[in-house]
Design a protein around this motif. Structure first.
Motif: not given
Lengths: 121, 802
Positions: A111-112, A115, A108
């Motif tokens: 969502a990542v 980071s 996904n």
């Protein structure tokens, strides 16, 4: 010259991840298994982040990570594992190989990405 | 005194003691050495010399004898020379003795000896001269007389001296021995004293230093072992130990403070965990539930053995999640715990936020899950915090609010259509639906004509619904129409499925019936409606619908209390649709009462209406107006007395009419009473007898007499007044009530059985459904304000529908 190396034997996953990272302004290289990943990493010192599948033919992701640290003596590159499961023993090996994190599939991107970008910076 | 000072003092004292002992020993040995020297070099040789002197004296004696006895002059001279030498030696010995004399006695003896020696030598010299002069006899005589005498004298003196010298020597040696013994004793005593003194000081030091330190150490160990921070070490001194103890105590105090704070914090958290109405747990390595979780969790999951359970089993077993979702949650949890917090960002989206869990008894709970990582200093996620909320009720309420919203919207839609047209619409829609049902049932397989008919019918319903702006219905009808449109295609994307089509049609029917029900029940517009009948008008304020809808749209669906409050408020509004307060229904009746009272020469009565929160449906309001117009007029006409009569009886000049509403035993009760003279039972009986309704003298109870007034044709007025005697008697009132499935009764409120007049109340009983109970609410208040404000009631704000 690439910032991120995506290693996955599934072309679907590989392309999806690569396309997403490219769309988010990252320079991306890809490899089809652990061996290929090691070669690509050797030839391109600009790579800051390896996003790798775990289960792959020829050489799995964890072994590749161990070889990156061992054979290549590359302790600078960040390694993230894409996985569907994780057992204590896997995590143990990952820790020993200096793996930064585990992304549970399905990938996904939204969502990542934040980071991941930090790991490339 | 500090420990340092004490140790220094002990060392110094030890040094001083050692130095003193050493010094004394040195001093003593010096003195003893000189004493020994005196004895060995002075006293002893001197004593020996005195012994020699005795021998010397003998030699001199012999030599003298030799001189005297020598046969010739030569020999005599030679002997005399020898004698002279011996005399000299003796003289020297004696002089030495004089020098060595160690006491007055010795000196006296030596001087005495010297004196005697001088005399002796003079006598010898005289004798020698005589010999040398040849006077042998004289010489011999002199020798034996004078010389011998002196010699004896000298011998005695020398012997005495020798004895004296020996005595001095012996005493000197004794003194020396004594002195040595004394020295040894003195050193021994001093050493012993020093050892004792230092031991004592050492003991003192031990007691004052080592003991407190040992004690301190024990106490510290004690505190450390038992973690009892209430204890303090006693401060016994102001030295390093004392200060250490003070420092230690301060430290313990600080520890106690922070431990108390920690305890308080822990306590607070425990209290929270015990009392908060929310499920909280933390997940440790291996997806295990940590033993500290909130007590409420047990009521959510309806079990108590939660600590150490596998969270996948505790939370996610028997839920609406598929195997893959479960595997993802498990993997995501594993990927987060024990790893950098970044992993939580990576995988948090896989941790589901809401689940439907089926409990062992089959109930389904909707649980809201909130995940967050608990990290340590190194940003490693040590545990996952999971907050579990049971939102079943919340979701139900939200669904209910949604349903209410739909109903309100439907009401709004229906109100825009006249009752007559709506009635026609529903009738035609149901007719088309019936037709479609027959068509579907008749066709097990797809038939173009059948589909065409289905489509046509549904299209007509949709067109009509759209025309009247019934949007909710239009949407449902549209989807059915689309199904038919698809089936109509040459290559339909769906197959003809009787059961599915019937299901869909049933959905359309249900939607139409729902609209009809809202119209009939909520809005009280059952039937085709009658034009021109004012009583059948329903007043609904558009603003009220708007406000209510607004409230429903803005309600915070995550707040249980707000949802409940909104639901109740909206429920009240919905209930009150098509209802009116009785005071409003009977406003015309009570408005006309003052004029009526005046007409009859009475003071307008005080009217009290207590509806107790009940509102009456508009269907019965016309009937209520009719019957209460009659009942209230009866009260004013027959019940209330003239002011004079009332005052004479001690009553207030103005009478009171009271109307009360309530529900009991499934019936709505409307009670009317007044404080007038009561029911004229005697008079009623008289009239009934006169009119032949009863036999003269027939035995009847008060209640039976009272009920005579409901007989047709009965009238109690003495003269047919303008007011009551209109030919509409109590029998007509009873008819009206019976038509609405109600009844009317007279109940006595006093105990005066058989009296001429009895206090009573008239009770109208109607089915409970004729009224609704609705509490006041914000929206109601708004509504009532609007209703009471005449200015607000104009054509724009109100919609009058027949």
């Amino acid at each position: 010259m690439a910032q991120v190396l995506v290693v996955d034997d599934s072309s679907t996953v590989r392309n999806e991840v690569c396309d997403f990272l490219k769309a988010n302004g990252l320079q991306v290289a890809s490899a089809v298994d652990g061996k290929d990943g090691l070669d690509k990493l050797k030839s391109d010192p600009a790579i800051k982040l390896v996003v790798s599948d775990v289960n792959m033919p020829n050489m799995d992701g964890l072994t590749m990570a161990e070889k990156i640290r061992g054979d290549l003596k590359n302790n600078a590159v960040n390694i993230i594992m894409l996985t569907t499961e994780n057992s204590p023993s896997m995590k143990e090996r990952g820790k020993a190989a200096g793996i930064k994190g585990w992304i549970v599939k399905p990938f996904n991107g939204a969502a990542v990405i934040g980071s991941l970008k930090k790991l490339v910076a | 005194m500090s420990v340092r000072d004490r140790i220094i003092m002990l060392v110094v004292l030890t040094l001083v003691a050692l130095a003193s002992i050493g010094g004394y020993a040195i001093l003593q040995s010096h003195w003893n050495a000189s004493e020994v020297k005196v004895v060995t070099e002075g006293v002893v040789p001197s004593a020996l010399a005195t012994a020699d002197m005795v021998a010397q004296l003998k030699d001199v004696q012999i030599s003298t004898m030799a001189v005297v006895t020598s046969p010739d002059a030569n020999l005599a001279r030679q002997a005399n020379d020898k004698l002279s030498a011996q005399k000299g030696a003796l003289q020297q010995s004696l002089e030495l003795q004089l020098r060595q004399a160690s006491s007055d006695t010795q000196r006296g003896l030596v001087e005495q000896a010297m004196e005697s020696l001088a005399n002796y030598f003079a006598a010898i010299d005289d004798t020698a001269k005589l010999k040398l002069a040849g006077q042998q006899t004289l010489a011999e005589a002199n020798l034996f007389a004078t010389v011998g005498q002196y010699q004896s004298e000298l011998e005695v003196i020398v012997e005495t001296l020798r004895i004296e010298k020996n005595r001095t020597k012996d005493s000197a040696i004794d003194a020396l021995n004594r002195s040595l013994t004394q020295t040894v004793s003195a050193i021994s005593v001093v050493s012993l004293a020093a050892i004792l003194g230092l031991s004592f000081l050492g003991l003192l030091l031990y007691r004052q230093v080592i003991l407190p330190i040992t004690h301190m150490q024990e106490m510290m160990s004690e505190i450390a072992t038992h973690q009892d921070f209430t204890h303090r070490l006693p401060v016994g001194s102001n030295d390093e130990i004392g200060r250490s103890i003070v420092a230690f105590n301060t430290m313990i105090e600080k520890i106690q403070e922070s431990s108390a704070q920690l305890k308080q914090k822990t306590n607070d958290i425990q209290t929270m965990l015990q009392n908060m109405p929310q499920g909280i747990l933390t997940i440790a390595e291996g997806n295990r539930v940590h033993p500290e979780y909130s007590a409420f969790l047990e009521s959510i999951f309806e079990c108590s053995d939660i600590a150490g359970r596998d969270v996948m089993e505790l939370v996610f077993a028997n839920t609406n999640l598929g195997a893959d979702s479960l595997a993802q949650i498990e993997a995501a949890g594993g990927a987060c715990i024990g790893e950098d917090v970044m992993n939580f960002e990576f995988n948090a989206h896989l941790l589901v936020g809401e689940i439907e869990k089926t409990m062992p008894d089959g109930r389904i709970k909707i649980l809201d899950l909130n995940w967050s990582p608990i990290t340590d200093e190194a940003d490693i996620t040590v545990r996952l915090l999971l907050c579990v909320r049971d939102v079943t009720e919340l979701r139900q309420l939200a669904a209910e609010a949604n349903e209410q919203k739909r109903e309100l919207e439907i009401i709004g839609e229906i109100l825009a259509v006249s009752q007559e047209k709506f009635h026609e619409f529903v009738a035609s829609a149901l007719k088309f639906i019936d037709e479609n049902e027959l068509v579907i049932r008749a066709c097990p397989k797809s038939q173009p004509e059948a589909i065409a008919k289905l489509f046509r019918n549904m299209h007509t319903i949709k067109g009509n619904a759209r025309t009247y702006g019934l949007r909710h219905l239009t949407n449902i009808v549209h989807s059915a129409e689309q199904t038919y449109a698809e089936l109509r295609k040459e290559r339909p994307g769906i197959a003809w499925d009787q059961a599915l089509l019937l299901d869909e049609l049933a959905g359309v029917r249900a939607a139409v019936e729902r609209y009809a029900k809202v119209n009939d029940v909520s809005l009280g517009r059952k039937g085709p409606g009658r034009r021109g009948n004012v009583d059948r008008y329903l007043m609904v304020e558009r603003e009220q619908i708007r406000k209510t809808l607004h409230r429903l749209e803005t309600v915070n669906t995550s707040n249980l209390h707000e949802l409940i409050a909104t639901r109740d408020a909206v429920r009240n509004v919905l209930r009150r649709l098509g209802t009116e307060p009785i005071s409003q229904v009977l406003a015309g009746v009570f408005d006309s009462t003052p004029a009526l009272a005046k007409e009859l020469g009475k003071i307008p009565p005080v009217v009290i209406v207590e509806d107790n929160g009940y509102f009456v449906h508009t269907q019965v309001s016309g009937m209520l107006k009719n019957i209460f117009m009659h009942l209230v007029r009866n009260s004013v006409d027959h019940g209330l007395e003239t002011p004079d009569e009332r005052l004479a009886q001690g009553k207030l000049a103005a009478g009171t009419i009271q109307l009360q509403m309530g529900v009991a035993d499934g019936m709505l009760e409307i009670m009317l009473s007044d404080d007038g003279r009561g029911l004229a039972l005697q008079r009623i009986r008289q009239i009934a007898e006169d009119k032949g309704l009863i036999e003269t003298g027939e035995l009847l109870s008060d209640e039976e007499i009272a009920r005579l007034i409901f007989r047709p044709g009965f009238s109690t007025a003495e003269t047919v007044t303008e007011v009551s005697g209109r030919g509409v008697g109590m029998d007509a009132v009873q008819d009206f009530v019976k038509r609405e499935n109600g009844r009317i009764d007279i109940v006595f409120t006093d105990q005066a059985v058989g009296a001429e007049f009895r206090q009573f109340e008239t009770i109208v009983y109607l089915p409970e459904s004729c009224a609704v109970f609705a509490e006041e609410s914000d929206i109601d208040d708004d509504l009532e304000e609007a209703e009471l404000d005449d200015q607000a009631i104009d054509a724009g704000d109100l919609r009058a529908v027949s």
